[in-house]
Design a protein around this motif. Structure first.
Motif, short mmCIF file in Angstrom:
data_model
loop_
_atom_site.label_atom_id
_atom_site.label_comp_id
_atom_site.label_asym_id
_atom_site.label_seq_id
_atom_site.Cartn_x
_atom_site.Cartn_y
_atom_site.Cartn_z
N ALA A 1 5.19 -10.64 -31.61
CA ALA A 1 5.10 -9.38 -32.34
C ALA A 1 6.42 -8.63 -32.22
N ASP A 2 6.99 -8.29 -33.37
CA ASP A 2 8.25 -7.55 -33.41
C ASP A 2 9.34 -8.24 -32.59
N GLY A 3 9.37 -9.57 -32.64
CA GLY A 3 10.41 -10.33 -31.97
C GLY A 3 10.13 -10.66 -30.52
N ALA A 4 9.08 -10.12 -29.94
CA ALA A 4 8.75 -10.39 -28.54
C ALA A 4 7.57 -11.34 -28.44
N GLU A 5 7.69 -12.36 -27.61
CA GLU A 5 6.60 -13.31 -27.43
C GLU A 5 5.70 -12.86 -26.29
N TYR A 6 4.40 -13.02 -26.49
CA TYR A 6 3.42 -12.60 -25.49
C TYR A 6 2.70 -13.84 -24.96
N PRO A 7 3.11 -14.34 -23.79
CA PRO A 7 2.46 -15.53 -23.22
C PRO A 7 1.06 -15.19 -22.73
N GLY A 8 0.25 -16.23 -22.60
CA GLY A 8 -1.11 -16.03 -22.09
C GLY A 8 -2.17 -16.03 -23.16
#
Length: 208
Positions: free
Chosen positions: A94-101
């Motif tokens: 989202a918005d260039g940031a990856e959210y692991p998990g």
């Protein structure tokens, strides 16, 4: 003697004619059987084609339902339900940031940020492409009105516009989001939510 010869010739010709007619009838019957089989196969092919088209349209409708629930669960603060919309190995950016998990981590992060603050999420104009019977991808136009509790450390609120690029996978007969990437075209700033005001009316909360 001549009469006998004429009779034999007539008999022979009759047999030939009858045999010829019988052969023609057999040929006609065979042609009819072949034609009937071809017609039946054509009808079956058409039925198979319609069944595949129906299944494809039904799958696309189910994918629309999944995305509709995504928007609704965010606004209703149903974080567990939101997490369950994703596959276990979902990739979320989202918005260039990856959210692991995967889904659970993403839902918890959104819940921690938003809390009880009022939000509005809309999705529009889906372009869904079926890759095969168990995989699909889509692009959604989106708009969100997102405010956070007005306290120290909260990010600024915004009215945003952009796109979701997603893939989907059918798991045990249920469509889930297998990857999601949110990009934005525009973000207009909004004042964050004052926790002393009603999230629906915006009016100050009267303490009893």
């Amino acid at each position: 003697m001549l009469a006998n010869k004429k009779f034999l010739i007539s008999l022979f010709l009759g047999i030939v004619i009858i045999s010829g007619c019988s052969a023609n009838n057999n040929n006609n019957n065979q042609d009819n059987v072949v034609q009937a089989a071809q017609n039946l196969q054509a009808q079956q092919d058409k039925i198979n084609e319609l069944e595949e088209k129906y299944q494809r349209l039904d799958d696309m409708e189910q994918i629309k339902q999944v995305k509709a629930r995504y928007f609704r669960f965010v606004d209703e603060k149903k974080w567990t339900d939101l997490a369950n919309l994703f596959t276990d190995d979902a990739k979320i950016v989202a918005d260039g940031a990856e959210y692991p998990g995967g889904g659970p981590a993403f839902a918890k992060m959104i819940g921690d940020l938003v809390g009880e603050a009022p939000t509005v999420h809309h999705g529009h104009m889906p372009e869904i492409e079926m890759i095969d019977k168990e995989n699909a991808k889509a692009v959604w136009a989106m708009e969100d009105l997102l405010t956070f509790p007005d306290k120290k450390g909260s990010p600024p609120g915004h009215n945003g516009y952009g796109q979701y690029h997603e893939t989907y996978r059918k798991v045990n007969g249920v469509w889930k989001i297998s990857s999601m990437e949110l990009t934005r075209f525009r973000m207009d700033p909004l004042k964050n939510w004052d926790t002393n005001t009603d999230p629906v009316t915006g009016q100050p909360i009267t303490k009893k």
